[in-house]
Design a protein around this motif. Structure first.
Motif, mmCIF file in Angstrom:
data_model
loop_
_atom_site.group_PDB
_atom_site.id
_atom_site.type_symbol
_atom_site.label_atom_id
_atom_site.label_comp_id
_atom_site.label_asym_id
_atom_site.label_seq_id
_atom_site.Cartn_x
_atom_site.Cartn_y
_atom_site.Cartn_z
ATOM 1 N N THR A 194 0.842 -1.199 0.000
ATOM 2 C CA THR A 194 0.000 0.000 0.000
ATOM 3 C C THR A 194 0.881 1.254 0.000
ATOM 4 N N SER A 195 0.256 2.380 -0.327
ATOM 5 C CA SER A 195 0.996 3.650 -0.276
ATOM 6 C C SER A 195 1.329 4.011 1.169
ATOM 7 N N GLN A 196 0.509 3.533 2.124
ATOM 8 C CA GLN A 196 0.795 3.773 3.546
ATOM 9 C C GLN A 196 2.076 3.056 3.970
ATOM 10 N N GLU A 197 2.278 1.837 3.468
ATOM 11 C CA GLU A 197 3.499 1.093 3.784
ATOM 12 C C GLU A 197 4.716 1.825 3.207
ATOM 13 N N LYS A 198 4.589 2.308 1.985
ATOM 14 C CA LYS A 198 5.680 3.049 1.350
ATOM 15 C C LYS A 198 6.021 4.296 2.157
ATOM 16 N N ALA A 199 5.001 5.037 2.556
ATOM 17 C CA ALA A 199 5.208 6.258 3.336
ATOM 18 C C ALA A 199 5.820 5.957 4.705
ATOM 19 N N MET A 200 5.371 4.881 5.347
ATOM 20 C CA MET A 200 5.901 4.520 6.666
ATOM 21 C C MET A 200 7.366 4.107 6.569
ATOM 22 N N ALA A 201 7.727 3.387 5.511
ATOM 23 C CA ALA A 201 9.119 2.992 5.315
ATOM 24 C C ALA A 201 10.002 4.237 5.195
ATOM 25 N N GLU A 202 9.552 5.196 4.418
ATOM 26 C CA GLU A 202 10.316 6.439 4.266
ATOM 27 C C GLU A 202 10.399 7.192 5.590
ATOM 28 N N LYS A 203 9.295 7.262 6.309
ATOM 29 C CA LYS A 203 9.271 7.955 7.606
ATOM 30 C C LYS A 203 10.244 7.313 8.585
ATOM 31 N N LEU A 204 10.215 5.987 8.676
ATOM 32 C CA LEU A 204 11.115 5.284 9.590
ATOM 33 C C LEU A 204 12.577 5.522 9.221
ATOM 34 N N ALA A 205 12.870 5.531 7.921
ATOM 35 C CA ALA A 205 14.236 5.771 7.472
ATOM 36 C C ALA A 205 14.672 7.192 7.812
ATOM 37 N N ARG A 206 13.806 8.174 7.557
ATOM 38 C CA ARG A 206 14.140 9.577 7.841
ATOM 39 C C ARG A 206 14.361 9.821 9.331
ATOM 40 N N GLU A 207 13.637 9.103 10.164
ATOM 41 C CA GLU A 207 13.743 9.288 11.614
ATOM 42 C C GLU A 207 14.945 8.570 12.219
ATOM 43 N N THR A 208 15.673 7.830 11.425
ATOM 44 C CA THR A 208 16.838 7.102 11.926
ATOM 45 C C THR A 208 18.004 8.072 12.094
ATOM 46 N N SER A 209 18.574 8.070 13.272
ATOM 47 C CA SER A 209 19.684 8.956 13.588
ATOM 48 C C SER A 209 20.865 8.715 12.643
ATOM 49 N N GLY A 210 21.380 9.802 12.065
ATOM 50 C CA GLY A 210 22.521 9.702 11.169
ATOM 51 C C GLY A 210 22.166 9.723 9.697
ATOM 52 N N VAL A 211 20.891 9.530 9.373
ATOM 53 C CA VAL A 211 20.459 9.535 7.974
ATOM 54 C C VAL A 211 20.448 10.984 7.473
ATOM 55 N N VAL A 212 21.129 11.217 6.358
ATOM 56 C CA VAL A 212 21.230 12.549 5.775
ATOM 57 C C VAL A 212 20.062 12.822 4.835
ATOM 58 N N ALA A 213 19.718 11.822 4.019
ATOM 59 C CA ALA A 213 18.633 11.953 3.047
ATOM 60 C C ALA A 213 18.075 10.575 2.746
ATOM 61 N N VAL A 214 16.868 10.555 2.164
ATOM 62 C CA VAL A 214 16.227 9.281 1.792
ATOM 63 C C VAL A 214 15.743 9.383 0.352
ATOM 64 N N ARG A 215 16.098 8.379 -0.452
ATOM 65 C CA ARG A 215 15.551 8.215 -1.809
ATOM 66 C C ARG A 215 14.558 7.069 -1.735
ATOM 67 N N ASN A 216 13.302 7.377 -1.974
ATOM 68 C CA ASN A 216 12.265 6.355 -1.878
ATOM 69 C C ASN A 216 11.885 5.878 -3.277
ATOM 70 N N ASP A 217 12.473 4.741 -3.677
ATOM 71 C CA ASP A 217 12.176 4.157 -4.977
ATOM 72 C C ASP A 217 11.274 2.918 -4.837
ATOM 73 N N ILE A 218 10.495 2.874 -3.770
ATOM 74 C CA ILE A 218 9.582 1.746 -3.538
ATOM 75 C C ILE A 218 8.392 1.886 -4.480
ATOM 76 N N ALA A 219 8.042 0.792 -5.119
ATOM 77 C CA ALA A 219 6.859 0.770 -5.992
ATOM 78 C C ALA A 219 5.708 0.130 -5.223
ATOM 79 N N VAL A 220 4.526 0.689 -5.395
ATOM 80 C CA VAL A 220 3.327 0.132 -4.765
ATOM 81 C C VAL A 220 2.715 -0.868 -5.725
ATOM 82 N N LYS A 221 2.479 -2.082 -5.222
ATOM 83 C CA LYS A 221 1.876 -3.125 -6.055
ATOM 84 C C LYS A 221 0.450 -2.724 -6.395
ATOM 85 N N PRO A 222 0.050 -2.982 -7.647
ATOM 86 C CA PRO A 222 -1.332 -2.646 -8.034
ATOM 87 C C PRO A 222 -2.344 -3.566 -7.398
#
Length: 107
Positions: free
Chosen positions: A79-107
């Protein structure tokens, strides 16, 4: 046939040459230093651990790679919610400078 002392010296010389050639101040991937490579590996591990702990994100379906503090997410989300949560969790990780979210949502 080589004698044992000569063989031992040959092996020692080969080992020293190998260590000398492989150790240095930079390792693969765009001349990244060994320290930053280790930091990136630690970031990748922390992001994956957050994915594994979160019930909405599939740690098995989303890959994480890090280079110089930038985390790249790839794979498939249900789902798009899973994609967004993955990006959010990555961004909130200490030390992460930037996040490239290339996750595709299954139709």
């Amino acid at each position: 046939m080589l004698t044992k002392p000569v063989l031992t010296l040959s092996l020692a010389a080969a080992l020293i040459a190998t260590v000398g050639a492989t150790s240095g101040c930079a390792v693969a991937r765009d001349q990244q230093t060994a320290g930053s490579y280790i930091d990136d590996a630690a970031l990748t591990t922390r992001v994956k651990a957050k994915f594994a702990a979160d019930p909405t994100v599939s740690a098995m379906a989303i890959s994480v790679e890090t280079l110089k503090g930038t985390v790249q997410l790839a794979g498939f989300a249900k789902t798009s919610q899973e994609k967004a949560m993955a990006e959010k969790l990555a961004r909130e990780t200490s030390g992460v400078v930037a996040v490239r979210n290339d996750i595709a949502v299954k139709p």
